[in-house]
Design a protein around this motif. Structure first.
Motif, PDB file in Angstrom:
ATOM      1  N   LEU A   1      19.068  11.437 -16.322  1.00  0.00           N
ATOM      2  CA  LEU A   1      19.022  12.682 -17.071  1.00  0.00           C
ATOM      3  C   LEU A   1      18.248  12.485 -18.370  1.00  0.00           C
ATOM      4  N   LEU A   2      18.520  11.403 -19.062  1.00  0.00           N
ATOM      5  CA  LEU A   2      17.795  11.108 -20.293  1.00  0.00           C
ATOM      6  C   LEU A   2      16.295  11.003 -20.025  1.00  0.00           C
ATOM      7  N   THR A   3      15.928  10.300 -18.973  1.00  0.00           N
ATOM      8  CA  THR A   3      14.512  10.146 -18.633  1.00  0.00           C
ATOM      9  C   THR A   3      13.868  11.496 -18.359  1.00  0.00           C
ATOM     10  N   ARG A   4      14.549  12.349 -17.618  1.00  0.00           N
ATOM     11  CA  ARG A   4      14.000  13.679 -17.310  1.00  0.00           C
ATOM     12  C   ARG A   4      13.834  14.495 -18.594  1.00  0.00           C
ATOM     13  N   LEU A   5      14.834  14.462 -19.467  1.00  0.00           N
ATOM     14  CA  LEU A   5      14.729  15.196 -20.726  1.00  0.00           C
ATOM     15  C   LEU A   5      13.600  14.645 -21.596  1.00  0.00           C
ATOM     16  N   GLU A   6      13.403  13.326 -21.575  1.00  0.00           N
ATOM     17  CA  GLU A   6      12.342  12.697 -22.367  1.00  0.00           C
ATOM     18  C   GLU A   6      10.955  13.074 -21.878  1.00  0.00           C
ATOM     19  N   HIS A   7      10.780  13.095 -20.563  1.00  0.00           N
ATOM     20  CA  HIS A   7       9.438  13.207 -19.996  1.00  0.00           C
ATOM     21  C   HIS A   7       9.071  14.594 -19.492  1.00  0.00           C
ATOM     22  N   GLU A   8      10.035  15.466 -19.340  1.00  0.00           N
ATOM     23  CA  GLU A   8       9.736  16.769 -18.750  1.00  0.00           C
ATOM     24  C   GLU A   8      10.039  17.937 -19.686  1.00  0.00           C
ATOM     25  N   THR A   9      10.390  17.630 -20.940  1.00  0.00           N
ATOM     26  CA  THR A   9      10.673  18.688 -21.908  1.00  0.00           C
ATOM     27  C   THR A   9      10.050  18.314 -23.248  1.00  0.00           C
ATOM     28  N   ASP A  10      10.112  19.248 -24.177  1.00  0.00           N
ATOM     29  CA  ASP A  10       9.664  18.959 -25.545  1.00  0.00           C
ATOM     30  C   ASP A  10      10.840  18.576 -26.441  1.00  0.00           C
ATOM     31  N   ILE A  11      11.988  18.371 -25.852  1.00  0.00           N
ATOM     32  CA  ILE A  11      13.214  18.064 -26.607  1.00  0.00           C
ATOM     33  C   ILE A  11      13.073  16.816 -27.487  1.00  0.00           C
ATOM     34  N   PRO A  12      12.402  15.738 -27.045  1.00  0.00           N
ATOM     35  CA  PRO A  12      12.316  14.555 -27.913  1.00  0.00           C
ATOM     36  C   PRO A  12      11.683  14.817 -29.279  1.00  0.00           C
ATOM     37  N   GLY A  13      10.968  15.924 -29.437  1.00  0.00           N
ATOM     38  CA  GLY A  13      10.333  16.226 -30.712  1.00  0.00           C
ATOM     39  C   GLY A  13      11.183  17.026 -31.682  1.00  0.00           C
ATOM     40  N   VAL A  14      12.450  17.289 -31.336  1.00  0.00           N
ATOM     41  CA  VAL A  14      13.282  18.100 -32.230  1.00  0.00           C
ATOM     42  C   VAL A  14      13.652  17.326 -33.483  1.00  0.00           C
ATOM     43  N   THR A  15      13.863  18.063 -34.551  1.00  0.00           N
ATOM     44  CA  THR A  15      14.261  17.463 -35.823  1.00  0.00           C
ATOM     45  C   THR A  15      15.781  17.358 -35.898  1.00  0.00           C
ATOM     46  N   GLN A  16      16.268  16.608 -36.869  1.00  0.00           N
ATOM     47  CA  GLN A  16      17.717  16.510 -37.064  1.00  0.00           C
ATOM     48  C   GLN A  16      18.299  17.873 -37.399  1.00  0.00           C
ATOM     49  N   GLU A  17      17.544  18.679 -38.131  1.00  0.00           N
ATOM     50  CA  GLU A  17      18.004  20.028 -38.445  1.00  0.00           C
ATOM     51  C   GLU A  17      18.178  20.856 -37.170  1.00  0.00           C
ATOM     52  N   GLN A  18      17.272  20.713 -36.222  1.00  0.00           N
ATOM     53  CA  GLN A  18      17.384  21.427 -34.953  1.00  0.00           C
ATOM     54  C   GLN A  18      18.560  20.910 -34.127  1.00  0.00           C
ATOM     55  N   VAL A  19      18.803  19.602 -34.173  1.00  0.00           N
ATOM     56  CA  VAL A  19      19.962  19.033 -33.478  1.00  0.00           C
ATOM     57  C   VAL A  19      21.244  19.606 -34.074  1.00  0.00           C
ATOM     58  N   ASP A  20      21.319  19.636 -35.383  1.00  0.00           N
ATOM     59  CA  ASP A  20      22.508  20.170 -36.049  1.00  0.00           C
ATOM     60  C   ASP A  20      22.727  21.641 -35.687  1.00  0.00           C
ATOM     61  N   ALA A  21      21.652  22.422 -35.653  1.00  0.00           N
ATOM     62  CA  ALA A  21      21.756  23.831 -35.292  1.00  0.00           C
ATOM     63  C   ALA A  21      22.206  23.986 -33.840  1.00  0.00           C
ATOM     64  N   ALA A  22      21.683  23.148 -32.955  1.00  0.00           N
ATOM     65  CA  ALA A  22      22.075  23.203 -31.541  1.00  0.00           C
ATOM     66  C   ALA A  22      23.547  22.858 -31.390  1.00  0.00           C
ATOM     67  N   ARG A  23      24.004  21.851 -32.105  1.00  0.00           N
ATOM     68  CA  ARG A  23      25.427  21.493 -32.061  1.00  0.00           C
ATOM     69  C   ARG A  23      26.298  22.667 -32.496  1.00  0.00           C
ATOM     70  N   GLU A  24      25.874  23.322 -33.558  1.00  0.00           N
ATOM     71  CA  GLU A  24      26.620  24.478 -34.056  1.00  0.00           C
ATOM     72  C   GLU A  24      26.665  25.590 -33.021  1.00  0.00           C
ATOM     73  N   GLU A  25      25.539  25.874 -32.387  1.00  0.00           N
ATOM     74  CA  GLU A  25      25.487  26.923 -31.358  1.00  0.00           C
ATOM     75  C   GLU A  25      26.388  26.592 -30.177  1.00  0.00           C
ATOM     76  N   VAL A  26      26.308  25.347 -29.717  1.00  0.00           N
ATOM     77  CA  VAL A  26      27.113  24.942 -28.559  1.00  0.00           C
ATOM     78  C   VAL A  26      28.596  24.957 -28.897  1.00  0.00           C
ATOM     79  N   SER A  27      28.943  24.511 -30.074  1.00  0.00           N
ATOM     80  CA  SER A  27      30.369  24.453 -30.431  1.00  0.00           C
ATOM     81  C   SER A  27      30.970  25.846 -30.600  1.00  0.00           C
ATOM     82  N   ARG A  28      30.145  26.859 -30.853  1.00  0.00           N
ATOM     83  CA  ARG A  28      30.656  28.233 -30.957  1.00  0.00           C
ATOM     84  C   ARG A  28      31.216  28.708 -29.620  1.00  0.00           C
ATOM     85  N   ASP A  29      30.738  28.115 -28.524  1.00  0.00           N
ATOM     86  CA  ASP A  29      31.202  28.516 -27.192  1.00  0.00           C
ATOM     87  C   ASP A  29      32.536  27.868 -26.810  1.00  0.00           C
ATOM     88  N   MET A  30      33.039  26.997 -27.668  1.00  0.00           N
ATOM     89  CA  MET A  30      34.293  26.311 -27.347  1.00  0.00           C
ATOM     90  C   MET A  30      35.459  27.262 -27.583  1.00  0.00           C
TER      91      MET A  30
END
Length: 79
Positions: A49-78
């Motif tokens: 899964l990690l390999t697919r995300l690394e090589h088939e998406t633009d996800i590896p280029g996200v910033t820490q700010e984007q990671v933090d925002a994604a965490r916040e969005e996902v945790s809202r669904d809990m």
């Protein structure tokens, strides 16, 4: 993708981008040897899964700010 046997059956899934960002960030930071598994294939599937995300998406280029925002969005669904 190199190393992927194209003759094997595959499935297509769609992930919410924030979920993909959170998964990727976790997978690049976690020690897969420390993750409890019942079978070695489980660890390999996470690595795949990690390999697919690394090589088939633009996800590896996200910033820490984007990671933090994604965490916040996902945790809202809990619940």
């Amino acid at each position: 993708m190199s190393g992927m046997d194209l003759s094997l059956p595959t499935v297509q899934i769609s992930l919410w981008r924030s979920d993909a960002v959170v998964h990727f960030d976790w997978l690049i930071t976690v020690d897969l040897d420390a993750v409890p598994t019942q079978h070695p294939a489980e660890k390999q599937a996470l690595a795949d899964l990690l390999t697919r995300l690394e090589h088939e998406t633009d996800i590896p280029g996200v910033t820490q700010e984007q990671v933090d925002a994604a965490r916040e969005e996902v945790s809202r669904d809990m619940g």
